[in-house]
Design a protein around this motif. Sequence first.
Motif, PDB file in Angstrom:
ATOM      1  N   SER A  65       0.850  -1.189   0.000  1.00  0.00           N
ATOM      2  CA  SER A  65       0.000   0.000   0.000  1.00  0.00           C
ATOM      3  C   SER A  65       0.888   1.241   0.000  1.00  0.00           C
ATOM      4  N   VAL A  66       0.668   2.089  -0.983  1.00  0.00           N
ATOM      5  CA  VAL A  66       1.446   3.326  -1.102  1.00  0.00           C
ATOM      6  C   VAL A  66       0.465   4.485  -0.966  1.00  0.00           C
ATOM      7  N   PRO A  67       0.442   5.127   0.210  1.00  0.00           N
ATOM      8  CA  PRO A  67      -0.566   6.163   0.435  1.00  0.00           C
ATOM      9  C   PRO A  67      -0.401   7.392  -0.454  1.00  0.00           C
ATOM     10  N   TYR A  68       0.828   7.796  -0.743  1.00  0.00           N
ATOM     11  CA  TYR A  68       1.052   8.987  -1.558  1.00  0.00           C
ATOM     12  C   TYR A  68       2.030   8.630  -2.655  1.00  0.00           C
ATOM     13  N   LYS A  69       1.560   8.739  -3.887  1.00  0.00           N
ATOM     14  CA  LYS A  69       2.402   8.345  -5.010  1.00  0.00           C
ATOM     15  C   LYS A  69       2.738   9.553  -5.882  1.00  0.00           C
ATOM     16  N   GLY A  70       2.848  10.685  -5.250  1.00  0.00           N
ATOM     17  CA  GLY A  70       3.201  11.878  -5.994  1.00  0.00           C
ATOM     18  C   GLY A  70       4.671  12.198  -5.826  1.00  0.00           C
ATOM     19  N   VAL A  71       5.098  13.250  -6.468  1.00  0.00           N
ATOM     20  CA  VAL A  71       6.479  13.691  -6.369  1.00  0.00           C
ATOM     21  C   VAL A  71       6.525  14.839  -5.371  1.00  0.00           C
ATOM     22  N   ILE A  72       7.367  14.710  -4.380  1.00  0.00           N
ATOM     23  CA  ILE A  72       7.480  15.722  -3.335  1.00  0.00           C
ATOM     24  C   ILE A  72       8.163  16.968  -3.896  1.00  0.00           C
ATOM     25  N   LEU A  73       7.586  18.105  -3.591  1.00  0.00           N
ATOM     26  CA  LEU A  73       8.183  19.378  -4.019  1.00  0.00           C
ATOM     27  C   LEU A  73       9.445  19.624  -3.205  1.00  0.00           C
ATOM     28  N   SER A  74      10.584  19.628  -3.883  1.00  0.00           N
ATOM     29  CA  SER A  74      11.861  19.921  -3.231  1.00  0.00           C
ATOM     30  C   SER A  74      12.759  20.607  -4.254  1.00  0.00           C
ATOM     31  N   ARG A  75      13.791  21.228  -3.760  1.00  0.00           N
ATOM     32  CA  ARG A  75      14.761  21.911  -4.621  1.00  0.00           C
ATOM     33  C   ARG A  75      15.316  20.962  -5.676  1.00  0.00           C
ATOM     34  N   GLN A  76      15.792  19.773  -5.228  1.00  0.00           N
ATOM     35  CA  GLN A  76      16.374  18.816  -6.171  1.00  0.00           C
ATOM     36  C   GLN A  76      15.351  18.306  -7.179  1.00  0.00           C
ATOM     37  N   ASN A  77      14.101  18.128  -6.760  1.00  0.00           N
ATOM     38  CA  ASN A  77      13.085  17.650  -7.700  1.00  0.00           C
ATOM     39  C   ASN A  77      12.699  18.716  -8.722  1.00  0.00           C
ATOM     40  N   VAL A  78      12.735  19.988  -8.354  1.00  0.00           N
ATOM     41  CA  VAL A  78      12.507  21.065  -9.333  1.00  0.00           C
ATOM     42  C   VAL A  78      13.668  21.067 -10.338  1.00  0.00           C
ATOM     43  N   PHE A  79      14.901  20.929  -9.838  1.00  0.00           N
ATOM     44  CA  PHE A  79      16.055  20.851 -10.747  1.00  0.00           C
ATOM     45  C   PHE A  79      15.916  19.665 -11.701  1.00  0.00           C
ATOM     46  N   ARG A  80      15.504  18.514 -11.181  1.00  0.00           N
ATOM     47  CA  ARG A  80      15.328  17.322 -12.030  1.00  0.00           C
ATOM     48  C   ARG A  80      14.250  17.565 -13.085  1.00  0.00           C
ATOM     49  N   ARG A  81      13.135  18.139 -12.667  1.00  0.00           N
ATOM     50  CA  ARG A  81      12.053  18.417 -13.615  1.00  0.00           C
ATOM     51  C   ARG A  81      12.549  19.313 -14.749  1.00  0.00           C
ATOM     52  N   ASP A  82      13.366  20.302 -14.405  1.00  0.00           N
ATOM     53  CA  ASP A  82      13.857  21.279 -15.379  1.00  0.00           C
ATOM     54  C   ASP A  82      15.168  20.851 -16.037  1.00  0.00           C
ATOM     55  N   ASN A  83      15.540  19.597 -15.851  1.00  0.00           N
ATOM     56  CA  ASN A  83      16.728  19.023 -16.491  1.00  0.00           C
ATOM     57  C   ASN A  83      18.012  19.760 -16.104  1.00  0.00           C
ATOM     58  N   HIS A  84      18.040  20.297 -14.890  1.00  0.00           N
ATOM     59  CA  HIS A  84      19.217  21.022 -14.376  1.00  0.00           C
ATOM     60  C   HIS A  84      19.674  22.116 -15.339  1.00  0.00           C
ATOM     61  N   GLU A  85      18.698  22.866 -15.886  1.00  0.00           N
ATOM     62  CA  GLU A  85      18.992  23.972 -16.806  1.00  0.00           C
ATOM     63  C   GLU A  85      18.201  25.203 -16.393  1.00  0.00           C
ATOM     64  N   CYS A  86      18.829  26.359 -16.516  1.00  0.00           N
ATOM     65  CA  CYS A  86      18.134  27.619 -16.279  1.00  0.00           C
ATOM     66  C   CYS A  86      16.975  27.713 -17.261  1.00  0.00           C
ATOM     67  N   GLN A  87      15.797  28.032 -16.768  1.00  0.00           N
ATOM     68  CA  GLN A  87      14.616  28.091 -17.621  1.00  0.00           C
ATOM     69  C   GLN A  87      14.505  29.409 -18.380  1.00  0.00           C
ATOM     70  N   TYR A  88      15.489  30.276 -18.199  1.00  0.00           N
ATOM     71  CA  TYR A  88      15.538  31.515 -18.961  1.00  0.00           C
ATOM     72  C   TYR A  88      16.607  31.457 -20.050  1.00  0.00           C
ATOM     73  N   CYS A  89      17.837  31.059 -19.689  1.00  0.00           N
ATOM     74  CA  CYS A  89      18.930  31.099 -20.673  1.00  0.00           C
ATOM     75  C   CYS A  89      19.463  29.716 -21.066  1.00  0.00           C
ATOM     76  N   GLY A  90      19.145  28.682 -20.296  1.00  0.00           N
ATOM     77  CA  GLY A  90      19.557  27.322 -20.654  1.00  0.00           C
ATOM     78  C   GLY A  90      20.873  26.849 -20.064  1.00  0.00           C
ATOM     79  N   THR A  91      21.575  27.701 -19.324  1.00  0.00           N
ATOM     80  CA  THR A  91      22.851  27.265 -18.752  1.00  0.00           C
ATOM     81  C   THR A  91      22.618  26.234 -17.649  1.00  0.00           C
ATOM     82  N   ASN A  92      23.671  25.487 -17.323  1.00  0.00           N
ATOM     83  CA  ASN A  92      23.559  24.521 -16.228  1.00  0.00           C
ATOM     84  C   ASN A  92      24.527  24.876 -15.093  1.00  0.00           C
TER      85      ASN A  92
END
Length: 172
Positions: A65-92
């Motif tokens: 039983s997995v009560p919560y199967k979502g992705v936790i909002l964290s700094r590292q997870n935002v970076f992962r979602r954005d492929n470790h790239e600046c969402q304005y200029c694309g640098t890493n």
Amino acid sequence: MSLKRNVLVLNQDYSPLTVCSVERAFLLVFLNKAEMISPVPNVYLHTVDTSYQAPSVIKVSRYISVPYKGVILSRQNVFRRDNHECQYCGTNRDLTLDHLVPRSKGGTSSWKNLVTACKHCNAKKGDYAPAEVGMKLRKEPFKPSYIMFLKTSNGSVFDEWRPFLQLKSEAL
């Protein structure tokens, strides 16, 4: 075969549960705590006198039983979602988080209000919305799915995993 390859672990109802190492998956199968659903084609694990097919997909024997199967909002997870790239200029380089609507103006820390930004772009944007200073996002922020994070934790999706992830091949 590299033992660094991951194995997709399915719950008893065949829903994706997590990924684990080949060693862990083999041990679960060997101890009858899971069954192999799909092996890695033409790859074997060898002991002194026996060869075993290397697992690619396993299914646990008892429902978990997995009560919560979502992705936790964290700094590292935002970076992962954005492929470790600046969402304005694309640098890493020199990455940080940016609130699209600044917190001082009522912005919240949420998946749709946080993006990865380099320090330069974050300072340029300052305490304004991106449009107010003529900046454009490379892509709109979104809340990632659990299956997306299974994919990114592995780097790619193996062919043997596709039927269980219920994703179109173009999306992978």
